[in-house]
Scaffold this motif. Structure first.
Motif, short mmCIF file in Angstrom:
data_model
loop_
_atom_site.label_atom_id
_atom_site.label_comp_id
_atom_site.label_asym_id
_atom_site.label_seq_id
_atom_site.Cartn_x
_atom_site.Cartn_y
_atom_site.Cartn_z
N GLY A 125 49.75 76.44 84.74
CA GLY A 125 50.57 77.20 84.52
C GLY A 125 50.65 78.23 83.24
O GLY A 125 51.08 79.08 83.43
N VAL A 126 49.99 77.42 82.34
CA VAL A 126 49.64 78.31 80.93
C VAL A 126 49.08 79.49 81.22
O VAL A 126 49.27 80.43 80.70
N GLU A 127 47.87 79.33 82.09
CA GLU A 127 47.19 80.60 82.26
C GLU A 127 47.86 81.78 83.28
O GLU A 127 47.73 82.91 82.91
N LEU A 128 48.71 81.15 84.25
CA LEU A 128 49.31 81.97 85.10
C LEU A 128 50.24 82.73 84.50
O LEU A 128 50.71 84.02 84.86
N ALA A 129 51.07 81.99 83.44
CA ALA A 129 52.09 82.91 82.61
C ALA A 129 51.64 84.05 81.98
O ALA A 129 52.51 84.63 81.26
N LYS A 130 50.28 84.29 81.83
CA LYS A 130 49.71 85.59 81.00
C LYS A 130 50.11 86.71 82.07
O LYS A 130 50.43 87.91 81.60
N ARG A 131 50.58 86.43 83.24
CA ARG A 131 50.91 87.46 84.15
C ARG A 131 52.12 87.41 84.83
O ARG A 131 52.92 88.18 85.15
N PHE A 132 52.46 86.13 85.14
CA PHE A 132 53.75 85.90 85.81
C PHE A 132 54.85 84.90 85.12
O PHE A 132 54.34 84.06 84.13
N ASP A 133 55.84 84.84 85.51
CA ASP A 133 56.89 83.97 84.86
C ASP A 133 56.93 82.75 85.96
O ASP A 133 57.47 82.87 87.09
N VAL A 134 56.31 81.90 85.38
CA VAL A 134 55.93 80.68 86.40
C VAL A 134 56.81 79.45 86.04
O VAL A 134 57.41 78.92 85.18
N HIS A 135 57.31 79.06 87.52
CA HIS A 135 58.27 77.90 87.99
C HIS A 135 57.12 76.82 88.55
O HIS A 135 57.16 77.12 89.82
N ILE A 136 56.86 75.65 88.16
CA ILE A 136 56.25 74.73 89.01
C ILE A 136 57.10 73.52 89.39
O ILE A 136 57.63 73.18 88.49
N LEU A 137 57.04 73.42 90.85
CA LEU A 137 58.15 72.59 91.64
C LEU A 137 57.49 71.02 91.30
O LEU A 137 56.52 70.79 91.87
N ASP A 138 58.46 70.04 91.20
CA ASP A 138 58.06 68.77 91.54
C ASP A 138 58.80 68.76 92.99
O ASP A 138 59.85 68.63 93.19
N VAL A 139 57.77 68.59 94.03
CA VAL A 139 58.17 68.63 95.40
C VAL A 139 58.93 67.42 95.69
O VAL A 139 58.68 65.95 94.96
N ARG A 140 60.04 67.38 96.40
CA ARG A 140 60.89 66.27 96.55
C ARG A 140 59.98 64.72 96.62
O ARG A 140 58.98 65.01 97.49
N GLY A 141 60.54 63.51 96.07
CA GLY A 141 59.58 62.57 96.19
C GLY A 141 58.61 62.39 95.34
O GLY A 141 57.75 61.65 95.55
N ARG A 142 58.44 63.31 94.27
CA ARG A 142 57.57 63.40 93.65
C ARG A 142 57.87 63.79 92.12
O ARG A 142 58.91 64.52 91.92
N ASN B 128 64.49 85.51 91.34
CA ASN B 128 64.36 86.74 91.66
C ASN B 128 63.10 87.34 92.43
O ASN B 128 62.16 87.70 91.84
N ARG B 129 63.46 87.07 93.58
CA ARG B 129 62.28 87.11 94.94
C ARG B 129 60.97 86.63 94.28
O ARG B 129 59.94 87.65 93.95
N PRO B 130 60.70 85.60 94.09
CA PRO B 130 59.40 85.09 93.45
C PRO B 130 58.38 85.38 94.44
O PRO B 130 58.52 85.23 95.66
N VAL B 131 57.04 85.42 94.05
CA VAL B 131 55.87 85.09 94.61
C VAL B 131 55.77 83.52 94.78
O VAL B 131 55.97 83.02 93.85
N VAL B 132 55.55 82.99 96.04
CA VAL B 132 55.54 81.89 96.17
C VAL B 132 53.72 81.38 96.19
O VAL B 132 53.12 81.94 97.11
N LEU B 133 53.40 80.38 95.39
CA LEU B 133 51.88 80.06 95.39
C LEU B 133 51.95 78.59 95.82
O LEU B 133 52.38 77.75 95.04
N GLY C 13 59.73 90.88 81.58
CA GLY C 13 59.92 91.51 82.64
C GLY C 13 58.77 91.06 83.87
O GLY C 13 58.69 91.95 84.90
N ALA C 14 58.04 90.07 83.58
CA ALA C 14 57.13 89.76 84.68
C ALA C 14 57.65 89.28 85.88
O ALA C 14 58.64 88.58 85.98
N PRO C 15 56.87 89.34 86.89
CA PRO C 15 57.31 88.97 88.05
C PRO C 15 57.45 87.43 88.16
O PRO C 15 56.43 86.80 87.68
N GLN C 16 58.52 86.74 88.88
CA GLN C 16 58.52 85.35 88.75
C GLN C 16 57.52 84.81 89.94
O GLN C 16 57.30 85.35 91.02
#
Length: 260
Positions: free
Chosen positions: A45-62, A89-94, A24-27
């Motif tokens: 990401g490992v540490e942020l996942a203690k509070r959030f459901d974390v998805h890390i993006l490979d920005v296009r071209g990377r 599900n309406r993520p916070v964008v960091l 149920g963590a916020p994305q």
């Protein structure tokens, strides 16, 4: 455990790495900086996942996202984030550095699919503004070196304060940062006006400043506060622009209590 996955969003293949959070963590959609493939943010990401459901993006071209003959403008990268946020599900964008500029542009263009933004040391350069303090050679020369194959020791002249493990990971993955994509994004630091986007942004927001860098000066923070009265400001004292590499706990303290 981290898992990688691919989706088609905004017309291209987007690769992300998922660090599963508590039930149920916020994305949280994490958008790295100009030459940081998603895998290099795994220790964060490992540490942020203690509070959030974390998805890390490979920005296009990377990294493992689609590259080649694509549009690498700020608008295109922001549209990627909007398209991905709509699948989530309406993520916070960091966003860190360039990633923070992407987050600002995305939220300014379409705030509905985004719950809030965390802007980590965004370059505040733009038309008729002071230039971004980093020089192109730092990026271009290191990418060319990585394209030929390099080691952690080779990377030390570009990242002298990093650990051997961190330099080795950058040496392994930097070649995936397409030279032309990086050049276009770097040039955009002087031509894209993110302050106009900030003036339209009404979402919950937090600015995290690297206290040991000169990317955001006190007068810059004051201007951002005027443009975004809702923004919270945190400083990680003594950390350089690559905040988590200098002070991971400082970054975590600055972001883990964010709620939208």
């Amino acid at each position: 455990m981290a898992t990688g996955y691919n989706v088609n969003a905004n017309g291209i293949r987007q690769h992300l790495i998922h660090h599963r959070g508590p039930h149920g963590a916020p994305q949280l959609l994490l958008v790295p900086g100009i030459t940081s493939p998603a895998i290099t943010w795994g220790f964060v990401g490992v540490e942020l996942a203690k509070r959030f459901d974390v998805h890390i993006l490979d920005v296009r071209g990377r990294g493992l996202s689609q590259a080649g003959d694509l549009d690498y403008t700020l608008d295109a990268m922001a549209d990627d984030v909007i398209a991905l946020a709509r699948r989530m599900n309406r993520p916070v964008v960091l966003g860190h550095s360039m990633g923070a500029r992407i987050a600002v542009r995305a939220a300014g263009k379409s705030s509905e699919p985004i719950a809030g933004v965390i802007l980590v040391d965004p370059p505040v350069s733009g038309p008729n503004r002071r230039p971004y303090p980093a020089q192109w050679a730092w990026y271009g020369d290191s990418i060319r070196m990585a394209e030929q194959g390099c080691t952690a020791d080779d990377m030390a002249r570009f990242c002298p304060s990093w650990t051997e493990e961190q330099r080795a990971l950058r040496a392994e993955w930097l070649h995936t940062c397409q030279w032309g994509a990086i050049r276009q994004a770097f040039d955009g630091f002087s031509t894209d006006d993110i302050h106009a986007d900030m003036a339209r942004l009404t979402l919950p927001a937090r600015l995290v400043i690297a206290g040991g860098a000169t990317v955001i000066l006190p007068e810059d923070a004051d201007e951002i506060s005027r443009l975004m009265p809702q923004i919270e400001i945190r400083r990680v004292e003594g950390a350089g622009h690559m905040i988590p590499w200098d002070d991971l706990q400082g970054l975590l303290d600055a972001v883990l209590d964010f709620s939208a």
